[in-house]
Design an enzyme around this catalytic site. Structure first.
Site, PDB file in Angstrom:
ATOM      1  N   ARG A  56     -13.136 -11.755  -8.145  1.00  0.00           N
ATOM      2  CA  ARG A  56     -12.009 -10.864  -8.377  1.00  0.00           C
ATOM      3  C   ARG A  56     -11.307 -11.297  -9.408  1.00  0.00           C
ATOM      4  O   ARG A  56     -11.981 -12.114 -10.118  1.00  0.00           O
ATOM      5  CB  ARG A  56     -10.840 -11.118  -6.973  1.00  0.00           C
ATOM      6  N   GLY A  57     -10.012 -10.672  -9.915  1.00  0.00           N
ATOM      7  CA  GLY A  57      -9.615 -10.688 -11.329  1.00  0.00           C
ATOM      8  C   GLY A  57     -10.125  -9.740 -11.917  1.00  0.00           C
ATOM      9  O   GLY A  57     -11.251  -9.328 -12.245  1.00  0.00           O
ATOM     10  N   ALA A  58      -9.179  -9.109 -12.767  1.00  0.00           N
ATOM     11  CA  ALA A  58      -9.386  -7.911 -13.457  1.00  0.00           C
ATOM     12  C   ALA A  58     -10.562  -7.961 -14.521  1.00  0.00           C
ATOM     13  O   ALA A  58     -11.562  -7.330 -14.443  1.00  0.00           O
ATOM     14  CB  ALA A  58      -8.127  -7.331 -14.195  1.00  0.00           C
ATOM     15  N   GLN A 205      -4.196 -16.491  -3.734  1.00  0.00           N
ATOM     16  CA  GLN A 205      -5.103 -16.960  -4.949  1.00  0.00           C
ATOM     17  C   GLN A 205      -4.324 -17.979  -5.688  1.00  0.00           C
ATOM     18  O   GLN A 205      -5.259 -18.824  -6.530  1.00  0.00           O
ATOM     19  CB  GLN A 205      -5.008 -15.599  -5.771  1.00  0.00           C
ATOM     20  N   ASP A 246      -3.179  -6.329 -14.318  1.00  0.00           N
ATOM     21  CA  ASP A 246      -4.529  -5.729 -13.699  1.00  0.00           C
ATOM     22  C   ASP A 246      -4.549  -4.223 -14.292  1.00  0.00           C
ATOM     23  O   ASP A 246      -5.590  -3.662 -14.377  1.00  0.00           O
ATOM     24  CB  ASP A 246      -4.431  -5.376 -12.051  1.00  0.00           C
ATOM     25  N   ASN A 256       0.445  -5.919 -11.331  1.00  0.00           N
ATOM     26  CA  ASN A 256      -0.219  -7.351 -11.311  1.00  0.00           C
ATOM     27  C   ASN A 256      -0.271  -7.516  -9.669  1.00  0.00           C
ATOM     28  O   ASN A 256       0.667  -6.790  -8.807  1.00  0.00           O
ATOM     29  CB  ASN A 256       0.420  -8.374 -12.021  1.00  0.00           C
ATOM     30  N   LYS A 257      -0.760  -8.656  -9.353  1.00  0.00           N
ATOM     31  CA  LYS A 257      -0.637  -9.370  -7.971  1.00  0.00           C
ATOM     32  C   LYS A 257       0.694  -8.903  -7.473  1.00  0.00           C
ATOM     33  O   LYS A 257       1.730  -9.277  -7.811  1.00  0.00           O
ATOM     34  CB  LYS A 257      -1.151 -10.700  -7.880  1.00  0.00           C
TER      35      LYS A 257
HETATM   36  O1  MRU Z   1      -6.622  -9.289  -6.075  1.00  0.00           O
HETATM   37  P1  MRU Z   1      -6.993 -10.043  -7.093  1.00  0.00           P
HETATM   38  O2  MRU Z   1      -7.129 -11.518  -6.657  1.00  0.00           O
HETATM   39  O3  MRU Z   1      -8.254  -9.595  -7.961  1.00  0.00           O
HETATM   40  O4  MRU Z   1      -5.798  -9.932  -8.070  1.00  0.00           O
HETATM   41  C1  MRU Z   1      -5.897 -10.772  -9.127  1.00  0.00           C
HETATM   42  C2  MRU Z   1      -4.575 -10.315 -10.098  1.00  0.00           C
HETATM   43  O5  MRU Z   1      -3.806  -9.882  -9.843  1.00  0.00           O
HETATM   44  C3  MRU Z   1      -4.556 -11.177 -11.517  1.00  0.00           C
HETATM   45  O6  MRU Z   1      -3.481 -11.459 -11.607  1.00  0.00           O
HETATM   46  C4  MRU Z   1      -5.267 -10.137 -12.370  1.00  0.00           C
HETATM   47  O7  MRU Z   1      -6.356  -9.608 -12.220  1.00  0.00           O
HETATM   48  C5  MRU Z   1      -5.338 -10.791 -13.658  1.00  0.00           C
HETATM   49  S1  MRU Z   1      -6.545 -11.847 -13.680  1.00  0.00           S
HETATM   50  C6  MRU Z   1      -7.074 -12.551 -15.313  1.00  0.00           C
END
Ligand code: MRU
Length: 346
Positions: A56-58, A205, A246, A256-257
């Site tokens: 996970r993470g963009a 997370q 994201d 974002n999250k």
């Molecule tokens: O649902 P996730 O864990 O993929 O969400 C991740 C986030 O919201 C991060 O803050 C975002 O992707 C930036 S990662 C460098």
């Protein structure tokens, strides 16, 4: 503080074993207790890893999207029921809707496919080119994150305490991280005192990933529940908030999250700068404003593992912070006020 980034895993790698490409991903569902890896040559397993948040993470899912296309391109196309490369690409890009990097990674791979097909190249050349692309994207992502880190660290005062939400760290990228890239660069420059990590309900997370990552790297970190951020900020313990993104709309609104919006409102109330750290690939000029961003809705079991009769659960995975609450967007090519974004990109 003894920073030791060599203790951090590589989030996603591609290699060949016996001439066959293998994608290796740390399984983030098992952290912080087990450090185990998924190794696969099946593009569907990469899609599954993205959907289940094993990866996970963009930026990380951007690389994984290209890697899934690459694996599909290596499969022999032998039956009518098997997805074509185009069909597979559509399925990969749809695995999660909010982070623009996923579609960006898939598009990048499919552009190479189209260019090589126009040039008359066959499937073997296409598959090899996609393998090289994935290796290149992994190296590029780390370089981009290190540049984001340098640009962001310059904004922080000496002896700085940073609050972050979710995990925008090395685990959310190929390596080094975006928001935590800023943290690592500040630590390398001797400017960082401590990080407060929001636990980040419902998936944790912050509690599971950010604190694991920072403690492994040797960065002093304090875990707080999401509902403690206001009192920590109110007590004057936070000098800056740095989070990832994201998808950033053309007007500077940021998805974002879930929970990021609340942190941004608090930061504005307490006069604390609120920074977004993200690569240029997260800026989506095709999306005008935050209200145009599709927000992923996830399984209610993440919020309430055992349903209660008569109780509805909402579980949006992301929220949108309006541009007016964002002090600056830190990218690999510079730091921009949200209002400057359009000019900076043209
Ligand atoms: O649902 P996730 O864990 O993929 O969400 C991740 C986030 O919201 C991060 O803050 C975002 O992707 C930036 S990662 C460098």
């Amino acid at each position: 503080m003894a920073l030791n980034l060599s203790k951090l895993p590589r989030t996603i790698t591609v290699e060949k074993r016996g001439g066959v490409p293998v994608v290796r991903m740390i399984d983030q569902r098992l952290l912080p207790y087990d450090e185990a890896y998924i190794e696969t040559s099946d593009w569907r397993s990469v899609v599954d890893a993205i959907k289940t948040l094993a990866l996970r993470g963009a930026p990380a899912i951007g690389v994984a999207g290209a890697a899934a296309v690459m694996l599909r391109a290596w499969e022999p196309f032998s039956s009518d029921s098997q997805e074509s490369l185009d069909e597979a690409a559509d399925q990969i890009a749809a695995a999660r809707p909010t982070a623009v990097n996923l579609a960006w990674g898939v598009d990048r791979a499919m552009r190479i496919v189209a260019d090589l097909q126009v040039a008359g190249e066959g499937p073997v050349a296409v598959a090899e080119a996609l393998f090289s692309l994935c290796q290149g994207m992994i190296a590029e992502d780390e370089a981009v994150n290190r540049a984001i880190g340098r640009n962001g660290a310059a904004l922080l005062p000496p002896g700085c305490t940073v609050l972050t939400h979710c995990n925008a760290g090395s685990l959310a990228t190929a390596f080094y991280g975006t928001a935590l890239g800023v943290v690592y660069a500040a630590a390398e420059e001797g400017k960082l005192r401590r990080v407060y990590a929001d636990e980040t309900r419902p998936v944790g997370q912050g509690a599971r990933l950010t604190v694991w990552e920072l403690s492994h790297a040797g960065v002093p970190v304090t875990l707080i529940c999401d509902n403690m951020a206001a009192s920590v900020m109110g007590a004057g313990k936070v000098d800056a908030v740095v989070v990832g993104a994201d998808r950033i709309a053309a007007n500077g609104d940021v998805a974002n999250k879930i929970g990021t919006l609340g942190v941004a409102v608090l930061a504005r109330h307490f006069g604390i700068p609120f920074y977004i750290a993200a690569p240029r690939s997260t800026i989506d000029t095709g999306t005008a404003t935050g209200s145009d961003i599709v927000i992923e809705q996830r399984d209610s079991a993440e919020v309430l593992p055992r349903p209660i009769e008569g109780v509805e659960v909402e579980n949006p995975a992301f929220d949108v912070t309006p541009a007016e609450l964002v002090s600056a967007i830190i990218t690999e090519t510079g730091v921009f006020r949200p209002a400057q974004l359009q000019d900076a990109l043209s």
